[in-house]
Design a protein around this motif. Sequence first.
Motif, PDB file in Angstrom:
ATOM      1  N   VAL A   1     -39.270  71.127  -5.201  1.00 39.17           N
ATOM      2  CA  VAL A   1     -38.570  69.997  -5.389  1.00 39.17           C
ATOM      3  C   VAL A   1     -39.288  69.359  -6.684  1.00 39.17           C
ATOM      4  CG1 VAL A   1     -37.913  67.779  -4.530  1.00 39.17           C
ATOM      5  CG2 VAL A   1     -38.272  69.495  -2.996  1.00 39.17           C
ATOM      6  N   GLY A   2     -38.241  69.458  -7.779  1.00 42.14           N
ATOM      7  CA  GLY A   2     -38.956  68.747  -8.767  1.00 42.14           C
ATOM      8  C   GLY A   2     -39.922  69.706  -9.653  1.00 42.14           C
TER       9      GLY A   2
ATOM     10  N   LEU B   1     -37.880  70.640   7.516  1.00 45.78           N
ATOM     11  CA  LEU B   1     -37.040  71.165   8.700  1.00 45.78           C
ATOM     12  C   LEU B   1     -36.602  72.590   8.960  1.00 45.78           C
ATOM     13  CD1 LEU B   1     -35.032  67.680   9.144  1.00 45.78           C
ATOM     14  CD2 LEU B   1     -37.145  68.376  10.666  1.00 45.78           C
ATOM     15  N   THR B   2     -36.278  73.170   7.828  1.00 47.00           N
ATOM     16  CA  THR B   2     -35.823  74.469   7.812  1.00 47.00           C
ATOM     17  C   THR B   2     -36.909  75.362   8.027  1.00 47.00           C
ATOM     18  OG1 THR B   2     -33.940  73.855   6.550  1.00 47.00           O
ATOM     19  CG2 THR B   2     -34.372  76.038   6.371  1.00 47.00           C
TER      20      THR B   2
ATOM     21  N   ILE C   1     -35.560  62.782   0.866  1.00 44.17           N
ATOM     22  CA  ILE C   1     -34.739  63.408   1.763  1.00 44.17           C
ATOM     23  C   ILE C   1     -34.389  64.852   1.748  1.00 44.17           C
ATOM     24  CG2 ILE C   1     -32.089  63.683   2.460  1.00 44.17           C
ATOM     25  CD1 ILE C   1     -33.132  61.034   3.780  1.00 44.17           C
ATOM     26  N   TRP C   2     -34.437  65.522   0.623  1.00 43.96           N
ATOM     27  CA  TRP C   2     -34.277  66.611   0.308  1.00 43.96           C
ATOM     28  C   TRP C   2     -35.395  67.596   0.840  1.00 43.96           C
ATOM     29  CZ3 TRP C   2     -32.003  71.193  -0.004  1.00 43.96           C
ATOM     30  CH2 TRP C   2     -32.302  72.129  -0.895  1.00 43.96           C
TER      31      TRP C   2
ATOM     32  N   GLU D   1     -35.396  58.313  -2.984  1.00 41.18           N
ATOM     33  CA  GLU D   1     -34.899  58.654  -1.647  1.00 41.18           C
ATOM     34  C   GLU D   1     -34.209  60.098  -1.749  1.00 41.18           C
ATOM     35  OE1 GLU D   1     -31.591  56.820  -0.282  1.00 41.18           O
ATOM     36  OE2 GLU D   1     -31.888  57.176   1.678  1.00 41.18           O
ATOM     37  N   ARG D   2     -33.540  60.250  -2.622  1.00 40.73           N
ATOM     38  CA  ARG D   2     -33.053  61.645  -2.735  1.00 40.73           C
ATOM     39  C   ARG D   2     -33.865  62.897  -2.653  1.00 40.73           C
ATOM     40  NH1 ARG D   2     -27.919  62.278  -6.869  1.00 40.73           N
ATOM     41  NH2 ARG D   2     -27.256  60.310  -6.020  1.00 40.73           N
ATOM     42  N   ASP D   3     -35.128  62.921  -3.447  1.00 38.79           N
ATOM     43  CA  ASP D   3     -36.024  63.795  -3.415  1.00 38.79           C
ATOM     44  C   ASP D   3     -36.788  63.733  -1.949  1.00 38.79           C
ATOM     45  OD1 ASP D   3     -35.478  64.689  -6.029  1.00 38.79           O
ATOM     46  OD2 ASP D   3     -37.357  64.084  -6.899  1.00 38.79           O
TER      47      ASP D   3
ATOM     48  N   TYR E   1     -33.427  82.128   1.385  1.00 40.04           N
ATOM     49  CA  TYR E   1     -32.856  80.714   1.036  1.00 40.04           C
ATOM     50  C   TYR E   1     -33.848  80.265   0.174  1.00 40.04           C
ATOM     51  CZ  TYR E   1     -31.993  75.797   2.104  1.00 40.04           C
ATOM     52  OH  TYR E   1     -31.792  74.529   1.848  1.00 40.04           O
TER      53      TYR E   1
ATOM     54  N   HIS F   1     -37.726  66.587   2.829  1.00 43.86           N
ATOM     55  CA  HIS F   1     -37.533  66.624   4.513  1.00 43.86           C
ATOM     56  C   HIS F   1     -36.730  67.570   4.813  1.00 43.86           C
ATOM     57  CE1 HIS F   1     -38.934  64.734   8.083  1.00 43.86           C
ATOM     58  NE2 HIS F   1     -37.579  64.619   8.607  1.00 43.86           N
ATOM     59  N   GLN F   2     -35.644  67.664   4.451  1.00 44.21           N
ATOM     60  CA  GLN F   2     -34.442  68.773   4.729  1.00 44.21           C
ATOM     61  C   GLN F   2     -35.230  70.174   4.609  1.00 44.21           C
ATOM     62  OE1 GLN F   2     -30.782  68.325   2.704  1.00 44.21           O
ATOM     63  NE2 GLN F   2     -30.509  70.555   2.728  1.00 44.21           N
TER      64      GLN F   2
ATOM     65  N   ARG G   1     -33.712  81.150  -3.403  1.00 46.95           N
ATOM     66  CA  ARG G   1     -32.318  80.643  -3.949  1.00 46.95           C
ATOM     67  C   ARG G   1     -33.020  79.083  -4.482  1.00 46.95           C
ATOM     68  NH1 ARG G   1     -27.008  79.043  -0.450  1.00 46.95           N
ATOM     69  NH2 ARG G   1     -25.912  77.672  -2.587  1.00 46.95           N
ATOM     70  N   VAL G   2     -33.710  78.322  -3.414  1.00 49.72           N
ATOM     71  CA  VAL G   2     -33.841  77.006  -4.046  1.00 49.72           C
ATOM     72  C   VAL G   2     -34.857  77.005  -5.030  1.00 49.72           C
ATOM     73  CG1 VAL G   2     -35.048  75.076  -3.152  1.00 49.72           C
ATOM     74  CG2 VAL G   2     -33.230  76.252  -1.577  1.00 49.72           C
TER      75      VAL G   2
ATOM     76  N   ALA H   1     -33.350  77.747  -8.385  1.00 50.92           N
ATOM     77  CA  ALA H   1     -32.295  76.651  -9.036  1.00 50.92           C
ATOM     78  C   ALA H   1     -33.098  75.536  -9.438  1.00 50.92           C
ATOM     79  CB  ALA H   1     -31.345  76.241  -7.775  1.00 50.92           C
TER      80      ALA H   1
END
Lengths: 239, 239
Positions: free
Chosen positions: A164-165, A103-104, A96-97, A92-94, A150, A99-100, A153-154, A157
């Motif tokens: 993501v992942g 949306l950006t 939602i991230w 769920e964490r991945d 932005y 999806h976030q 930066r993602v 990291a």
Amino acid sequence: MAYELHYWPMIQGRGEFVRLALEDAGADYVDVARQDDESGGIEPMLGRLSDPANARPPFAPPFLRDGDVVVAQTAAILLYLGPRLGLVGASERDRIWTHQLQLTIADAVDEAHDTHHPVGVGLYYAEQKPEALRRAKGFREERIPKFLRYFERVLAANDGGRLVGSDLSYADLSLFQLVEGLRYAFPKAAGAALRDTPKVVRLHEAVAERPRIAAYLASERRIPFNEDGIFRRYPELDA
Amino acid sequence: MAYELHYWPMIQGRGEFVRLALEDAGADYVDVARQDDESGGIEPMLGRLSDPANARPPFAPPFLRDGDVVVAQTAAILLYLGPRLGLVGASERDRIWTHQLQLTIADAVDEAHDTHHPVGVGLYYAEQKPEALRRAKGFREERIPKFLRYFERVLAANDGGRLVGSDLSYADLSLFQLVEGLRYAFPKAAGAALRDTPKVVRLHEAVAERPRIAAYLASERRIPFNEDGIFRRYPELDA
């Protein structure tokens, strides 16, 4: 049963974010409005938008039909397709991230659209050109760099060269499309901003080289950018 | 552990959609920037936005912290909170539909914002007033009625007086807030459009009468609308 995508047939537009996910996954789908047989055209789409028997109507295209499920809103379509196409992590964490991030990206796409339609969608570009010149300036000088930095930066990291992942997600495909669109509409401004965001550039390249995406981009299924879509090349807006 | 909401403390803004969900559910939460002790203010928010150690940074407020999960983007926050607060149905189908409605409400909110900022967020309203007058006209005459009629249609197709099923969802709360905002910013135009959408009006009333919402609206936690937020009362834009 094949997924049905319903969207305007002459533009990439918001539908393209869905097309890229379906194409990358090798999903069985029909781009309904682009079919030239009797089942195609925009009538099925317009009918479903206005059908009073449809208790859960889309507000606008694009929408996806999967059997008796109909999902509209680009980000919601990708939320629905993500797990089915293997284009989002399992936790769920991945999810939602991812999806976030989507949306950006959608916010950036909306702002790109509003550079040529700052006054409203009910008017032509030619009717709002002075306003567009002002709006595009802020988008070029502040917003494009802010959004791209932005995502840089993602990416910085996260080790894998993905947002993501380590596996590709629909957000990666959408960031590819955002870069494609910005480069088309604002070649000078996007080129300058992308010089400061090499990880975004590398992700874009990596997506373009994926075999299914490369085949799609070379096919007639990929509609060329044009001045009816979201990303429009009006040189005066990239001055 | 209490949820932490991080948002600008002087406006309802996008944070209000999250506040309403937390309030209706009676959730334990802290509106961090509105705390006046040492742990409050906007510094924790700004720090988290810029912290290079944060591998999954928000692009902008609002964002929600739930232990070590941080979620930004209003619609994504509600997607995350919905099941936890009992503000969304249990089936994937209901959840995607509720989210789709939320994204359409978010589009309406974005367009309401852009009536006073059609040229860009980097400029004051006074610097873009002629453009705002043009943009607001289309919003009043076409977009407000179009959005409200869409939600009226959704409510008409559903028996329970709710947008989805018979239980209240976060989309109902968000539609309440959209109506609140439109009535504040565009009393004449919203009033006229709402005369054609009685089910939207009834849903708004039903939400306002929910005990926790009524208590919240009467409390100091509810920040009054003002001309720094998304919904601004500039009479010339409602002429």
